[in-house]
Design an enzyme around this catalytic site. Structure first.
Site, PDB file in Angstrom:
ATOM      1  N   CYS A 131       0.573  -1.282  -0.104  1.00  0.00           N
ATOM      2  CA  CYS A 131      -0.059  -0.005   0.297  1.00  0.00           C
ATOM      3  C   CYS A 131       0.969   1.315  -0.005  1.00  0.00           C
ATOM      4  O   CYS A 131       0.479   2.413  -0.412  1.00  0.00           O
ATOM      5  CB  CYS A 131      -1.181  -0.122   1.728  1.00  0.00           C
ATOM      6  SG  CYS A 131      -0.805  -0.217   2.975  1.00  0.00           S
ATOM      7  N   CYS A 161      -3.365  -2.564  -1.365  1.00  0.00           N
ATOM      8  CA  CYS A 161      -2.009  -3.115  -0.470  1.00  0.00           C
ATOM      9  C   CYS A 161      -2.130  -4.712  -1.987  1.00  0.00           C
ATOM     10  O   CYS A 161      -1.312  -5.680  -1.699  1.00  0.00           O
ATOM     11  CB  CYS A 161      -2.943  -4.121   0.441  1.00  0.00           C
ATOM     12  SG  CYS A 161      -3.144  -2.657   1.942  1.00  0.00           S
ATOM     13  N   LYS A 179      -5.258  -8.510  11.644  1.00  0.00           N
ATOM     14  CA  LYS A 179      -4.898  -7.364  11.313  1.00  0.00           C
ATOM     15  C   LYS A 179      -6.919  -6.691  11.544  1.00  0.00           C
ATOM     16  O   LYS A 179      -7.290  -6.928  10.393  1.00  0.00           O
ATOM     17  CB  LYS A 179      -4.545  -7.001  10.232  1.00  0.00           C
ATOM     18  CG  LYS A 179      -4.390  -5.655   9.938  1.00  0.00           C
ATOM     19  CD  LYS A 179      -3.211  -4.975   8.924  1.00  0.00           C
ATOM     20  CE  LYS A 179      -3.208  -4.244   8.704  1.00  0.00           C
ATOM     21  NZ  LYS A 179      -1.803  -3.774   7.569  1.00  0.00           N
ATOM     22  N   ARG A 209      -1.287   6.123   7.749  1.00  0.00           N
ATOM     23  CA  ARG A 209      -1.419   6.513   6.203  1.00  0.00           C
ATOM     24  C   ARG A 209      -1.057   8.182   6.460  1.00  0.00           C
ATOM     25  O   ARG A 209      -0.481   8.421   4.540  1.00  0.00           O
ATOM     26  CB  ARG A 209      -2.655   6.324   6.235  1.00  0.00           C
ATOM     27  CG  ARG A 209      -3.349   5.149   6.152  1.00  0.00           C
ATOM     28  CD  ARG A 209      -4.640   4.535   5.716  1.00  0.00           C
ATOM     29  NE  ARG A 209      -4.510   3.098   6.116  1.00  0.00           N
ATOM     30  CZ  ARG A 209      -5.495   1.869   6.423  1.00  0.00           C
ATOM     31  NH1 ARG A 209      -6.588   3.291   5.553  1.00  0.00           N
ATOM     32  NH2 ARG A 209      -6.225   1.746   6.558  1.00  0.00           N
ATOM     33  N   GLU A 261      -7.915 -16.435  11.110  1.00  0.00           N
ATOM     34  CA  GLU A 261      -6.908 -16.531  10.494  1.00  0.00           C
ATOM     35  C   GLU A 261      -5.468 -16.821  11.349  1.00  0.00           C
ATOM     36  O   GLU A 261      -5.129 -17.686  10.188  1.00  0.00           O
ATOM     37  CB  GLU A 261      -7.496 -14.858  10.685  1.00  0.00           C
ATOM     38  CG  GLU A 261      -7.892 -13.664   9.890  1.00  0.00           C
ATOM     39  CD  GLU A 261      -7.800 -14.159   8.269  1.00  0.00           C
ATOM     40  OE1 GLU A 261      -6.559 -14.846   7.874  1.00  0.00           O
ATOM     41  OE2 GLU A 261      -8.707 -13.485   7.623  1.00  0.00           O
ATOM     42  N   LYS A 318      -3.180  -7.048  15.841  1.00  0.00           N
ATOM     43  CA  LYS A 318      -3.783  -5.701  14.856  1.00  0.00           C
ATOM     44  C   LYS A 318      -4.434  -4.479  15.081  1.00  0.00           C
ATOM     45  O   LYS A 318      -5.764  -4.824  14.688  1.00  0.00           O
ATOM     46  CB  LYS A 318      -2.150  -4.766  14.104  1.00  0.00           C
ATOM     47  CG  LYS A 318      -1.630  -3.794  13.648  1.00  0.00           C
ATOM     48  CD  LYS A 318      -0.997  -3.770  12.083  1.00  0.00           C
ATOM     49  CE  LYS A 318      -1.637  -2.250  12.126  1.00  0.00           C
ATOM     50  NZ  LYS A 318      -0.637  -2.174  10.453  1.00  0.00           N
TER      51      LYS A 318
HETATM   52  C1  PBG Z   1       0.629  -1.502   6.194  1.00  0.00           C
HETATM   53  C2  PBG Z   1       0.386  -1.498   7.285  1.00  0.00           C
HETATM   54  C3  PBG Z   1      -0.024  -0.187   7.865  1.00  0.00           C
HETATM   55  C4  PBG Z   1       0.121   0.022   9.608  1.00  0.00           C
HETATM   56  C5  PBG Z   1       1.129  -1.036   9.021  1.00  0.00           C
HETATM   57  N1  PBG Z   1       1.107  -2.111   8.228  1.00  0.00           N
HETATM   58  C6  PBG Z   1      -1.142   0.432   7.386  1.00  0.00           C
HETATM   59  C7  PBG Z   1      -2.947  -0.136   6.724  1.00  0.00           C
HETATM   60  O1  PBG Z   1      -2.627  -1.295   6.943  1.00  0.00           O
HETATM   61  O2  PBG Z   1      -3.629   0.713   6.103  1.00  0.00           O
HETATM   62  C8  PBG Z   1       0.213   0.724   9.806  1.00  0.00           C
HETATM   63  C9  PBG Z   1       0.778   0.342  10.854  1.00  0.00           C
HETATM   64  C10 PBG Z   1       0.251   1.925  11.931  1.00  0.00           C
HETATM   65  O3  PBG Z   1      -1.139   2.201  11.974  1.00  0.00           O
HETATM   66  O4  PBG Z   1       0.685   2.350  12.902  1.00  0.00           O
HETATM   67  N2  PBG Z   1       1.027  -2.046   5.199  1.00  0.00           N
END
Ligand code: PBG
Length: 333
Positions: free
Chosen positions: A130, A138, A204, A214, A242, A257
């Site tokens: 992403c 992604c 996640k 972002r 998952e 997460k």
């Molecule tokens: C995707 C990714 C994200 C985060 C870590 N890896 C962003 C998303 O899924 O939009 C977010 C980490 C954070 O908010 O600290 N590469």
């Protein structure tokens, strides 16, 4: 009826306060400990030179070009934090995120640079698209705007191999692509990379707490959202589905997460799976504390410490956190 003003004698057998009388006894009975070694610091690396740009919604966190990154490495080493995870901001984004599988890509260069600079660091790479795609999704996007799962898996294999070739110690795929662990494991093993572990962002959620991240990597999707691949925050049982798949596909570690709004999930995964468990204390969770602390509304170190402790108490072994560098000096080594 009248209540007469008399007191009676009583004899308490159980007095839990006996175990709280001094720091000596409190530390003897303390159930959960937070150590520097539990923490993994995210680092944002950007293409270019002379970049040392603070992320407005994440005070204290910067984008660094490679010529500037050594100061962050030194600060981390001084704080005793040697586990890092890298996120990249490429020079150019395109439809498939080809910087991710280019041996001269930003992550690949960063891994080589850090390894040459200071071999005490354990370098994990975030494996996703992403930050590198023009549309911010992604992976590979189909004509109708949905994610092409299986085409994305092929690019994920290329990305994993390229990161491993650059010398990454561990790979952490974060895209919630079905089959991502199996695809990466197979590609790595076929290429002789049996020893490279995979930490899966197994559980996640499609979270509003990723907002500042972002901003940091300019990865907000151009259209739509990530709800077709990231999980619904309302779902708990699905977390086990998952996690189970990722274990079966060969994940070495699991991750939940975000962390704070998902402590129940961390506890559930801890009780049901044996693999080491990480959680990601994400950008929005960091930003809320920083914003309140800047106004003097909460004590930053106290609040950050308590939050991180709650994640360990819930069952996490490791915590990815933007607080790592600044909280470490306050922790046991
Ligand atoms: C995707 C990714 C994200 C985060 C870590 N890896 C962003 C998303 O899924 O939009 C977010 C980490 C954070 O908010 O600290 N590469």
């Amino acid at each position: 009826m009248q209540f007469e003003d008399t007191v009676t004698d009583f004899n308490l057998i159980r007095r839990p306060r006996r175990l709280r009388g001094s720091e000596h006894i409190r530390s003897m009975v303390r159930e959960t400990h937070l150590h520097r070694d539990d923490l993994i610091m995210p680092i944002f690396v950007a293409h270019g030179t002379n970049i040392h740009r603070e992320i407005p919604s994440m005070p204290g966190i910067y984008q660094f070009s490679l010529d500037q990154i050594d100061r962050e490495l030194e600060a981390l080493a001084d704080a005793g934090v040697f586990r890092i995870i890298l996120f990249g901001i490429p020079a150019e984004k395109d439809a498939v995120g080809s910087d991710t599988f280019d041996d001269q890509g930003i992550i690949q260069q960063a891994v080589r640079h850090i390894r040459a600079q200071d071999d005490r660091f354990y370098v994990i790479t975030d494996v996703c698209f992403c930050e590198y795609t023009s549309h911010g999704h992604c992976g590979v996007v189909c004509a109708d705007g949905t994610l092409d799962n299986d085409a994305t898996l092929k690019n994920l294999q290329k990305q994993a191999l390229s990161h491993a070739r650059a010398g990454a110690d561990m790979l952490a795929p974060s895209g919630m692509i079905d089959g991502m662990i199996g695809a990466m494991r197979t590609a790595l093993d076929d290429a002789g990379g049996h020893e490279v572990p995979i930490m899966s962002y197994a559980v996640k959620y499609a979270s509003a707490f990723y907002g500042p991240f972002r901003d940091a990597v300019e990865s907000s999707p151009d259209f739509g959202d990530r709800k077709r691949y990231q999980m619904d925050p309302a779902n708990a049982r699905e977390a086990r589905v998952e996690a189970r798949l990722d274990v079966a596909e060969g994940a070495d570690m699991l991750m939940v997460k975000p962390a704070l709004s998902y402590l129940d999930i961390i506890g559930d995964i801890r009780r049901n799976f044996e693999l080491p468990l990480a959680c990601y204390n994400v950008s929005g969770e960091y930003a809320l504390v920083k914003a309140a602390a800047a106004r003097g509304w909460v004590d930053e170190v106290g609040v950050a410490h308590e939050k991180l402790l709650s994640m360990k108490r819930a069952g996490a072994d490791l915590i990815l956190t933007y607080f790592a560098r600044d909280i470490a000096p306050h922790l046991d080594s």
